[in-house]
Design a protein around this motif. Structure first.
Motif, PDB file in Angstrom:
ATOM      1  N   THR A  37      42.009  48.395  47.486  1.00  0.00           N
ATOM      2  CA  THR A  37      41.281  49.343  48.268  1.00  0.00           C
ATOM      3  C   THR A  37      39.726  49.310  48.265  1.00  0.00           C
ATOM      4  O   THR A  37      39.853  47.955  48.303  1.00  0.00           O
ATOM      5  N   GLY A  38      38.938  50.002  48.591  1.00  0.00           N
ATOM      6  CA  GLY A  38      37.459  49.877  48.364  1.00  0.00           C
ATOM      7  C   GLY A  38      36.781  49.321  49.917  1.00  0.00           C
ATOM      8  O   GLY A  38      38.092  49.204  50.715  1.00  0.00           O
ATOM      9  N   THR A  40      35.941  46.259  50.840  1.00  0.00           N
ATOM     10  CA  THR A  40      35.174  45.023  50.901  1.00  0.00           C
ATOM     11  C   THR A  40      37.010  44.660  52.121  1.00  0.00           C
ATOM     12  O   THR A  40      36.810  43.790  52.461  1.00  0.00           O
ATOM     13  N   LEU A  67      46.949  47.601  44.620  1.00  0.00           N
ATOM     14  CA  LEU A  67      46.325  46.947  43.396  1.00  0.00           C
ATOM     15  C   LEU A  67      46.311  48.017  42.386  1.00  0.00           C
ATOM     16  O   LEU A  67      47.377  47.385  40.730  1.00  0.00           O
ATOM     17  N   ASP A  68      46.110  49.424  42.349  1.00  0.00           N
ATOM     18  CA  ASP A  68      45.928  50.838  41.427  1.00  0.00           C
ATOM     19  C   ASP A  68      45.688  51.341  42.010  1.00  0.00           C
ATOM     20  O   ASP A  68      45.833  51.697  43.075  1.00  0.00           O
ATOM     21  N   TYR A  81      43.824  56.729  45.911  1.00  0.00           N
ATOM     22  CA  TYR A  81      44.767  55.450  46.529  1.00  0.00           C
ATOM     23  C   TYR A  81      44.917  55.575  47.453  1.00  0.00           C
ATOM     24  O   TYR A  81      45.518  55.018  47.819  1.00  0.00           O
ATOM     25  N   GLY A 133      39.193  42.204  46.066  1.00  0.00           N
ATOM     26  CA  GLY A 133      38.196  42.949  46.115  1.00  0.00           C
ATOM     27  C   GLY A 133      37.529  42.521  44.615  1.00  0.00           C
ATOM     28  O   GLY A 133      38.065  42.195  43.338  1.00  0.00           O
ATOM     29  N   ILE A 134      36.092  42.576  44.700  1.00  0.00           N
ATOM     30  CA  ILE A 134      35.751  41.975  43.288  1.00  0.00           C
ATOM     31  C   ILE A 134      34.603  43.625  42.862  1.00  0.00           C
ATOM     32  O   ILE A 134      33.680  43.978  43.820  1.00  0.00           O
ATOM     33  N   GLY A 135      34.635  43.633  41.363  1.00  0.00           N
ATOM     34  CA  GLY A 135      33.545  45.425  41.075  1.00  0.00           C
ATOM     35  C   GLY A 135      32.674  44.439  40.085  1.00  0.00           C
ATOM     36  O   GLY A 135      32.563  42.766  40.150  1.00  0.00           O
ATOM     37  N   HIS A 139      35.636  43.393  37.634  1.00  0.00           N
ATOM     38  CA  HIS A 139      37.215  43.246  37.269  1.00  0.00           C
ATOM     39  C   HIS A 139      37.955  42.451  38.450  1.00  0.00           C
ATOM     40  O   HIS A 139      36.993  42.807  39.865  1.00  0.00           O
ATOM     41  N   GLY A 141      41.127  44.258  40.859  1.00  0.00           N
ATOM     42  CA  GLY A 141      42.467  45.824  40.371  1.00  0.00           C
ATOM     43  C   GLY A 141      40.873  46.530  39.445  1.00  0.00           C
ATOM     44  O   GLY A 141      39.955  46.687  39.670  1.00  0.00           O
ATOM     45  N   PHE A 142      41.934  47.003  38.878  1.00  0.00           N
ATOM     46  CA  PHE A 142      40.653  47.916  37.828  1.00  0.00           C
ATOM     47  C   PHE A 142      41.051  47.124  35.991  1.00  0.00           C
ATOM     48  O   PHE A 142      40.851  47.961  34.719  1.00  0.00           O
ATOM     49  N   THR A 162      31.983  50.877  36.300  1.00  0.00           N
ATOM     50  CA  THR A 162      33.223  51.071  38.008  1.00  0.00           C
ATOM     51  C   THR A 162      33.022  53.030  38.579  1.00  0.00           C
ATOM     52  O   THR A 162      32.997  53.008  39.551  1.00  0.00           O
ATOM     53  N   ASN A 166      31.955  54.685  41.457  1.00  0.00           N
ATOM     54  CA  ASN A 166      32.928  54.732  42.328  1.00  0.00           C
ATOM     55  C   ASN A 166      32.220  56.330  43.117  1.00  0.00           C
ATOM     56  O   ASN A 166      33.354  57.314  43.394  1.00  0.00           O
ATOM     57  N   LYS A 203      27.059  41.972  44.805  1.00  0.00           N
ATOM     58  CA  LYS A 203      28.294  41.159  44.315  1.00  0.00           C
ATOM     59  C   LYS A 203      28.078  39.901  43.418  1.00  0.00           C
ATOM     60  O   LYS A 203      29.023  39.039  43.519  1.00  0.00           O
TER      61      LYS A 203
END
Ligand code: GLP
Length: 261
Positions: A37-38, A40, A67-68, A81, A133-135, A139, A141-142, A162, A166, A203
């Protein structure tokens, strides 16, 4: 080392990944996609939607695993999600909704949900292509800092940073769930090909730490250094903190067909 591609735009990145996935689906109509998700991955989904239409690719047998997911959320909430994946992946690409699963969905209990999810991925034959993607906490995923690099899918607590990031999807930060269920790093590393995408200057630090820093649970994106087939695609802004950008550009420009990663 991962292959690193520095591109001019999100659309260019989307086109590269979509081409790879479209070719996979032609070879393997029952391929298993790992979807994220996200914002990206949206360019990937848009480009793939177009290729599926233009090339008449049959997606009726394709499976997808997210992913999550948040824990304290109604699955029908527009920002769960499950809803996001349904909108952006299942409907957009025309997948069979019965073949698309989000962690925790159909679980017999919260306590067993993670193991059940990993078993479902395994039963489907494992993930062929995983989009990540990347947080800003590094991270994937989470898997927040401190997550085991051998972890399977399980419940985690979200980091404050995070939840702040979000909050844009909710009316206030307080509404952002505290817990999530996420594929573990061990789960993600089992996928056969990883694509890690990153766009924008926010990022840059997390991406440089993940690709060029030590492999550490403090930045779980760094686990992709352990994967034998990982492709990292970043725009100029996200690539700004790399020490080796010049080498990545040189290697990409001089990559013969026979060269692997
Ligand atoms: C969330 C998701 C991650 C995603 C990250 C980045 O935390 N769990 O999978 O990579 O957000 O989101 P964005 O792509 O919107 O920057």
């Amino acid at each position: 080392m991962a292959e690193v591609l520095i591109v001019d735009s999100q659309d260019e990145a989307g086109a590269i990944v979509a081409r790879e996935i479209a070719d996979l689906l032609k070879d393997k109509p029952d391929a298993v996609l790992g979807v994220a998700t996200g914002s990206t991955p949206l360019a990937v989904y848009r480009a793939l939607e177009q290729l599926i239409k233009d090339e008449g690719i049959d997606v009726s047998q394709v499976r997808a695993f997210a992913l999550d997911e948040y824990v304290e959320i109604d699955p029908n909430h527009p920002e769960s999600y499950r809803s996001v994946i349904h909108r952006e992946v299942t409907e957009r690409l025309g997948l069979n909704p019965e073949y698309v699963l989000v962690p925790g969905q159909n679980a017999t209990s919260l306590a067993t949900a993670g193991q059940e999810y990993d078993a479902a991925i395994e039963a489907a034959g494992g993930v062929d292509v995983q989009i990540l993607g990347i947080g800003r906490t590094g991270h994937i995923g989470f898997n927040e800092p401190g997550s085991s690099l051998a972890s399977g899918t399980r419940i985690k607590t979200l980091a404050a940073a995070t939840r702040r990031d979000n909050a844009r999807f909710f009316d206030s930060e307080d509404e952002v769930p505290i817990h999530c269920i996420t594929q573990g790093i061990g789960t993600i590393l089992k996928a056969r090909h990883l694509f890690l995408l990153a766009f924008g200057e926010s990022k840059a630090d997390a991406l440089a730490a993940s690709i060029e820093g030590p492999v550490t649970a403090s930045c779980t994106g760094s686990a992709i250094q352990l994967h034998p087939r990982a492709t990292v695609i970043a725009d100029e802004a996200a690539a700004a903190k790399f020490d080796n950008a010049e080498y990545y550009r040189f290697a990409a420009a001089n990559k013969p067909d026979w060269q692997g990663l």
